[in-house]
Design an enzyme around this catalytic site. Structure first.
Site, PDB file in Angstrom:
ATOM      1  N   ASP A  47      -2.576 -11.724  -4.057  1.00 15.46           N
ATOM      2  CA  ASP A  47      -1.156 -11.775  -4.386  1.00 15.46           C
ATOM      3  C   ASP A  47      -0.656 -13.083  -5.010  1.00 15.46           C
ATOM      4  O   ASP A  47      -0.600 -13.218  -6.216  1.00 15.46           O
ATOM      5  CB  ASP A  47      -0.331 -11.432  -3.144  1.00 15.46           C
ATOM      6  CG  ASP A  47      -0.623 -10.029  -2.637  1.00 15.46           C
ATOM      7  OD1 ASP A  47      -1.623  -9.442  -3.069  1.00 15.46           O
ATOM      8  OD2 ASP A  47       0.142  -9.516  -1.815  1.00 15.46           O
ATOM      9  N   GLU A  72      -2.828 -10.109  11.143  1.00 14.46           N
ATOM     10  CA  GLU A  72      -3.130 -10.053   9.704  1.00 14.46           C
ATOM     11  C   GLU A  72      -3.720 -11.370   9.207  1.00 14.46           C
ATOM     12  O   GLU A  72      -4.658 -11.393   8.407  1.00 14.46           O
ATOM     13  CB  GLU A  72      -1.844  -9.738   8.931  1.00 14.46           C
ATOM     14  CG  GLU A  72      -2.008  -9.680   7.422  1.00 14.46           C
ATOM     15  CD  GLU A  72      -0.684  -9.490   6.700  1.00 14.46           C
ATOM     16  OE1 GLU A  72      -0.723  -9.148   5.504  1.00 14.46           O
ATOM     17  OE2 GLU A  72       0.380  -9.689   7.312  1.00 14.46           O
TER      18      GLU A  72
END
Length: 847
Positions: free
Chosen positions: A581, A814
């Protein structure tokens, strides 16, 4: 027409030659010459007419054929939504019969706290809701949500096929949900029977005071078939038939409720094609009842032809309910009561204990954790694989694919619908990412194939069957109304110019290496080879899509498409297609870019394809691509260094149009409605130029992860020094994603985008780097001992931090904080963070 023309011309000439005095001198000579002129003139005139008519005929034929072709072409779907023209992998015989039926029913609804469905588009769907308490108010729990603030939830055991046990902890209440399937005598329904046990307990935080719990168990038919309410659904006396029905797939079926506890039951029935808003229907029904009668209970009513029934089960804690489902009921030989007995009470308890022992035994067999790990660490390992398997879902629907609005003048939409498709896949996170992500899936399968390689082949096969005619696979799969309800509209549309790391090659290569090291028996090997033989044409097309659409200007260079070169709001335009990202790339996106991570992914893919052709023994018959030569080109150490190596930093970098002199500044802007506001916008203070992008981080280590660097090269030592340098990427909790010395370290990308891959610790990249440290520690070379020492310390740090966080927070996360190691991002992220288990067992892919 030609003959008539010739005759008409001849007649006209003949009449002319006999009518005028000027042609009558020297009659003998003139008469003969006239005949010759008439004959030639007629021929020329007829020939012209003939040519004109022939051309006209050809034009008409061409026009008609063209219209037919255009009409036929206009009826064909655009290429981007045209399936790849090859036999489907899911049609292979290995995925039929017993294998298919054994996977028919499952906990394939990862987005809800507990749900059951079949692997079919219009299934019977079961699920659980309950009333929780937050800020002294009742709230409905149904969909997994981070905002629910459950102390902990997740699967403690799950085998991916016929058993799972989950624990959900909210305040002083613990719900334990167990699921088990059987295919016993008398079970004639496809997929067999199953049962759900729900144990509701009090944690004892309120002393001896007993509190009530309100559960809502529902059954819905996605196809809209009418369900029949049981006659004793209200008058619960320890056993009730809740609802029944009939379906083509499972025949006549029934679902019952049994319990030894004192319970109160109520129900509501609804007719609706949508099941994603069930919790809203229940809450409205409860609110209406509360206003009318002051009671927190369902209305005990149902709409005509209801296809959904929701049953409220209320009681004082603790209590246990068993909810068995039996199918394929035949009057002449159903044994319904016998089957219900085997799925409830003590027999069910015995069956669950048996499944628990089998899970433990298989966990030991598959991962063989050494005695260095204590019981707490082993518990996290079991949680990792259980949640990976328990998070597998089945989805059906159509992806939305971007097309310019100008290409669809008859529609206002900027997308086309992919063909209706099914997907059986693991998911990264049940609360936040409960759907398929292409690059995540390769990492998931590194873990799953070691548990059940047939499930891995099934999942990879589903993904490859999503390939379109151009060789492209949409990177995020948002299929069906329930999946769509969890995703903001602006993120739903997929872009066919954008790729995603082809990590499925990672697991395929791992399977090939397992074959070479004889980890499979001959029959298992044959299954994998059969899969690869059919998969090859799709894998080849997938590779070719990357090798044509993502190539750079120089031979052997690649760059991720999809970066926005017009944005003024992002500090560094994101590269979503890379999976990383906001990891900083060239400041000004252009076609001059070269991305070192994509080059390494392409090397992995080419090398994997070459291995498949070798394994199948048909190197010259499958593809025009010389994968051996391509792999050699992409692993050429000198060429790699020319394109990406920076001697001053001793690191590998991207290349592109770049300047370090950019930052976000506040700017006053006037909106369309005339209001003055402030926005963070990007300002460039230096002119960009083509150069290496000096950002040390995960991307820099891709040549190291790919093991392209020779074991004796001094450049290898440079990588080891970077990895172990506390001022660069080393921490006591794992390797951070971007160097602490980077100009972009922990910088926001926009006003609303916190740093994501600009510092936090990610398990998938740590696993890949750790894997290569292990490799370089075992091969001959001057730096093997150094690699070994770094490997041991990094491995210990990663395991210790994940285990510590799990017991402090109740979750695997995460990502982990770059400074304190605390869990960040979404919780219950048992996608690639579950690779912690492979780190414990020291199982790494071989390149």
């Amino acid at each position: 027409m030609t003959g008539a023309s010739r005759r008409s011309a001849h007649g006209r000439i003949k009449t002319s030659s006999s009518g005028g005095d000027s042609l009558r001198s020297s009659p003998s000579i003139r008469r003969g010459k006239g005949k010759e002129l008439v004959s030639i003139g007629a021929f020329k005139s007829n020939l012209k007419i003939l040519v004109v008519l022939m051309l006209l005929g050809i034009a008409i034929i061409y026009f008609v054929i063209n219209r037919i072709v255009v009409s036929h072409e206009s009826q064909k779907p655009p290429r981007v939504i045209t399936p790849f023209p090859a036999p489907k992998l899911m049609d292979l015989s290995m995925f039929q019969g017993e294998h298919k039926e054994s996977l028919y029913w499952g906990t394939y609804r990862p987005h809800v706290y507990f749900g059951v469905r079949a692997r079919t588009p219009e299934s019977l769907v079961a699920g659980l809701m309950w009333l929780g308490v937050k800020d002294d108010m009742y709230v409905m729990r149904h969909f997994c949500e981070n905002s629910d603030d459950l102390s902990s939830f997740g699967w403690r055991e799950h085998n991916g096929r016929d058993f799972g046990r989950q624990e959900l902890v909210e305040n002083d209440m613990v719900l334990e949900t167990s699921f088990v399937k059987t295919k016993g005598d008398g079970s004639f329904g496809y997929g067999g029977d199953w049962s759900v046990r729900i144990d509701v307990k009090n944690k004892g935080l309120n002393g001896d005071a007993k509190r009530s719990a309100h559960l809502f168990f529902y059954l819905a038919d996605e196809g809209g078939s009418v369900l029949k309410l049981g006659q004793d659904a209200l008058d619960f006396q320890g056993s009730s038939l809740l609802v029944s029905g009939s379906r083509e797939d499972v025949g006549d079926w029934q679902i019952h409720l049994r319990s030894q506890n004192q319970l109160e039951t109520h129900y509501s029935g609804f007719k609706t094609p949508h099941i994603y808003n069930l919790s809203d229907l229940v809450q409205r029904n409860l609110a209406l009842q509360a206003r009318k009668f002051g009671r927190l209970q369902l209305s005990d009513t149902s709409e005509d032809s209801s296809n959904i029934y929701i049953f409220q089960i209320s009681g004082k804690l603790p209590f246990t309910v068993d909810i068995p489902f039996v199918s394929g009921i035949r009057e002449e030989s159903s044994n319904v009561e016998k089957r219900l007995t085997s799925l409830t009470g003590l027999p069910l308890s015995d069956l669950l204990r048996k499944k628990h022992r089998e899970f433990d035994a298989k966990f030991t067999e598959c991962f063989n954790l050494s005695e260095e790990h204590n019981s707490e660490t082993m518990g996290v390992g079991k949680t990792a694989i259980a949640n990976m398997l328990g998070g597998i879902g089945y989805f059906y629907g159509q992806s939305k694919i971007y097309v310019p609005e100008s290409s669809q003048p008859e529609s206002r939409d900027n997308f086309l619908l992919y063909w209706p498709a099914e997907l059986y896949t693991a998911v990264p996170s049940r609360p936040f990412f409960p759907r398929g992500f292409l690059w995540d899936e390769g990492f998931h399968q590194l873990l799953i194939w070691r548990w059940d390689f047939r499930m891995t082949l099934d999942i990879v096969g589903h993904w490859l069957d999503l390939l379109n005619i151009d060789g492209w696979i949409p990177r995020e799969q948002i299929l069906g109304a329930e999946a769509l309800s969890k995703v903001p509209e602006e993120f739903v549309v997929q872009y066919p110019s954008n790729g995603n790391p082809p990590t499925l090659f990672l697991v395929i290569r791992d399977l090939i290496d397992a074959i070479k090291t004889e980890k499979f028996i001959p029959t298992e090997k044959d299954e994998i080879l059969s899969f690869l033989e059919r998969a090859f044409v799709r894998l080849d097309a997938w590779f070719q899509w990357f090798n044509t659409s993502q190539t750079g200007k120089e031979r052997g260079s690649y760059f991720w498409h999809g970066r926005d070169n017009t944005t003024t709001r992002e500090l560094n335009p994101k590269t979503l297609s890379s999976g990383l990202d906001d990891y900083p790339r060239a400041s000004h996106p252009s076609e001059d870019e070269r991305h070192v991570d994509l080059r390494c992914w392409m090397y992995l893919a080419a090398d994997c394809m070459h291995s498949i052709t070798e394994l199948l023994g048909k190197e010259d018959k499958f593809s025009k691509e010389d994968y051996h030569s391509t792999a050699n080109l992409l692993s050429n150490f000198d060429l790699l260094n020319q394109m990406h190596y920076d001697k001053d930093h001793g690191a590998y970098f991207d290349f592109g149009n770049h300047t370090e002199k950019v930052k976000l500044v506040w700017k006053e802007v006037i909106s369309e409605n005339g209001h003055l506001s402030r926005q963070l916008v990007r300002k460039t203070f230096g002119k960009p130029k083509l150069r290496l992008v000096p950002q040390v981080g995960y991307v820099s280590f891709f040549p190291f992860m790919s093991r392209i660097i020779p074991a004796a090269s001094p450049i290898l030592e440079k990588q080891l020094d970077l990895i172990s340098n506390r001022s660069i990427v080393w921490s006591d909790y794992g390797l951070v994603s971007l160097a602490k010395t980077s100009s972009m370290y922990m910088k926001r990308n926009t006003e609303h985008d916190a740093p994501y891959w600009r510092g936090p610790i990610w398990m998938n990249m740590n696993y890949m780097i750790l894997s290569s440290l292990h490799h370089y520690s075992t091969v001959d070379g001057p730096y093997s001992e150094k690699a070994r020492a770094i490997y041991k310390e990094l491995r210990s740090n990663l395991i210790r931090n994940v285990v510590r966080n799990y017991y402090e927070t109740g979750y695997i996360w995460e990502q982990y904080d770059q400074d304190k190691g605390t869990g960040k991002g979404t919780r219950l992220f048992t996608g690639w963070s579950a690779l912690t288990l492979l780190i414990m067992s020291e199982e790494y892919p071989i390149f």
